[in-house]
Design a protein around this motif. Structure first.
Motif, PDB file in Angstrom:
ATOM      1  N   GLN A   1      -6.842   7.416  -4.134  1.00 40.77           N
ATOM      2  CA  GLN A   1      -7.296   6.603  -3.022  1.00 40.77           C
ATOM      3  C   GLN A   1      -6.375   6.852  -1.829  1.00 40.77           C
ATOM      4  O   GLN A   1      -5.187   7.109  -2.005  1.00 40.77           O
TER       5      GLN A   1
ATOM      6  N   ILE B   1      -5.998  -3.099  -8.526  1.00 47.91           N
ATOM      7  CA  ILE B   1      -6.134  -2.275  -7.332  1.00 47.91           C
ATOM      8  C   ILE B   1      -6.305  -0.832  -7.805  1.00 47.91           C
ATOM      9  O   ILE B   1      -5.388  -0.251  -8.396  1.00 47.91           O
TER      10      ILE B   1
ATOM     11  N   LEU C   1      -7.380   1.207  -0.377  1.00 43.88           N
ATOM     12  CA  LEU C   1      -6.642   0.317  -1.276  1.00 43.88           C
ATOM     13  C   LEU C   1      -7.014  -1.138  -1.031  1.00 43.88           C
ATOM     14  O   LEU C   1      -6.809  -1.664   0.066  1.00 43.88           O
TER      15      LEU C   1
ATOM     16  N   ARG D   1       0.836  -1.206   0.000  1.00 41.74           N
ATOM     17  CA  ARG D   1       0.000   0.000   0.000  1.00 41.74           C
ATOM     18  C   ARG D   1       0.872   1.257   0.000  1.00 41.74           C
ATOM     19  O   ARG D   1       0.586   2.223  -0.701  1.00 41.74           O
TER      20      ARG D   1
ATOM     21  N   TRP E   1      -5.393   2.297 -12.268  1.00 43.43           N
ATOM     22  CA  TRP E   1      -5.242   1.144 -11.389  1.00 43.43           C
ATOM     23  C   TRP E   1      -3.885   0.500 -11.551  1.00 43.43           C
ATOM     24  O   TRP E   1      -3.185   0.700 -12.542  1.00 43.43           O
TER      25      TRP E   1
ATOM     26  N   LEU F   1       2.064   1.889  -3.442  1.00 45.80           N
ATOM     27  CA  LEU F   1       0.995   2.435  -4.278  1.00 45.80           C
ATOM     28  C   LEU F   1       0.756   3.911  -3.968  1.00 45.80           C
ATOM     29  O   LEU F   1       0.530   4.715  -4.875  1.00 45.80           O
TER      30      LEU F   1
ATOM     31  N   VAL G   1      -6.215   3.003  -7.927  1.00 46.54           N
ATOM     32  CA  VAL G   1      -5.417   4.017  -7.245  1.00 46.54           C
ATOM     33  C   VAL G   1      -6.021   5.409  -7.382  1.00 46.54           C
ATOM     34  O   VAL G   1      -5.734   6.283  -6.569  1.00 46.54           O
TER      35      VAL G   1
END
Length: 188
Positions: free
Chosen positions: A31, A122, A36, A15, A86, A18, A124
């Motif tokens: 995000q 995921i 996340l 995380r 993402w 990211l 973002v």
């Protein structure tokens, strides 16, 4: 009515990585750490008793915890405009297997079948319509195309509630179940 989804949560170091790539796209709604996740199944608004039935069905899932890795970035578009940025992940087969089990649990709980194809990622950022064609999006995609991580495991299946507020959605873990390495039941 609770608005639910079923997801996996990356570990803190992933995380953090990211969060580090969230930059330089105007009007992006990045995000935060609490948002996340990798969605296995969006459920939507349900009556409280349906949420209870879903939780009971999800509790019966036995599957290995998927091991994945970050592997690049991408975008979703709507009508030619980017609306989501993402991070891609490897391990699609393991994730698809788990998503099928989650889908079966949803249907056992009386929910209608999911009509959208499963695409593990995921999220973002969400992109405002006015910025959906901004050149900064292409620059961001190029800059982070080689995003990669060491393999990591997501050891819990999580039922989340999405609460919509003035500042956007917040996600609250309602229930969590450990995933293990026990083999699936015969016939599945």
């Amino acid at each position: 009515m609770p608005r639910l989804f079923v997801a996996l949560r990356p570990p803190p170091p992933i995380r953090e990585g990211l969060l580090d790539i969230m930059d330089d796209v105007p009007q992006a709604r990045w995000q935060d750490d609490d948002q996340l996740h990798l969605t296995l199944r969006f459920v939507g608004d349900v009556e409280p008793w349906q949420g209870d039935d879903l939780a009971a069905a999800l509790a019966g899932i036995h599957a290995p915890a998927p091991t994945v890795a970050l592997a690049g970035v991408g975008r979703f578009e709507h009508r030619g405009r980017t609306d989501t940025l993402w991070a891609d992940v490897t391990g699609h087969d393991a994730l698809a297997h788990l998503a099928r089990k989650v889908e079966q649990a949803c249907q056992r709980a009386g929910l209608p079948p999911e009509q959208r194809a499963f695409r593990p990622h995921i999220t973002v950022a969400r992109i405002a319509r006015s910025a959906g064609a901004a050149p900064e999006i292409d620059h961001w995609l190029g800059r982070h195309a080689r995003l990669a991580s060491a393999p990591f495991t997501m050891p819990h299946l999580i039922l989340y509630e999405s609460v919509i507020g003035r500042a956007g959605a917040t996600y609250e873990a309602v229930m969590r179940w450990p995933l293990g390495t026990a083999p699936d039941a015969p016939g599945f």
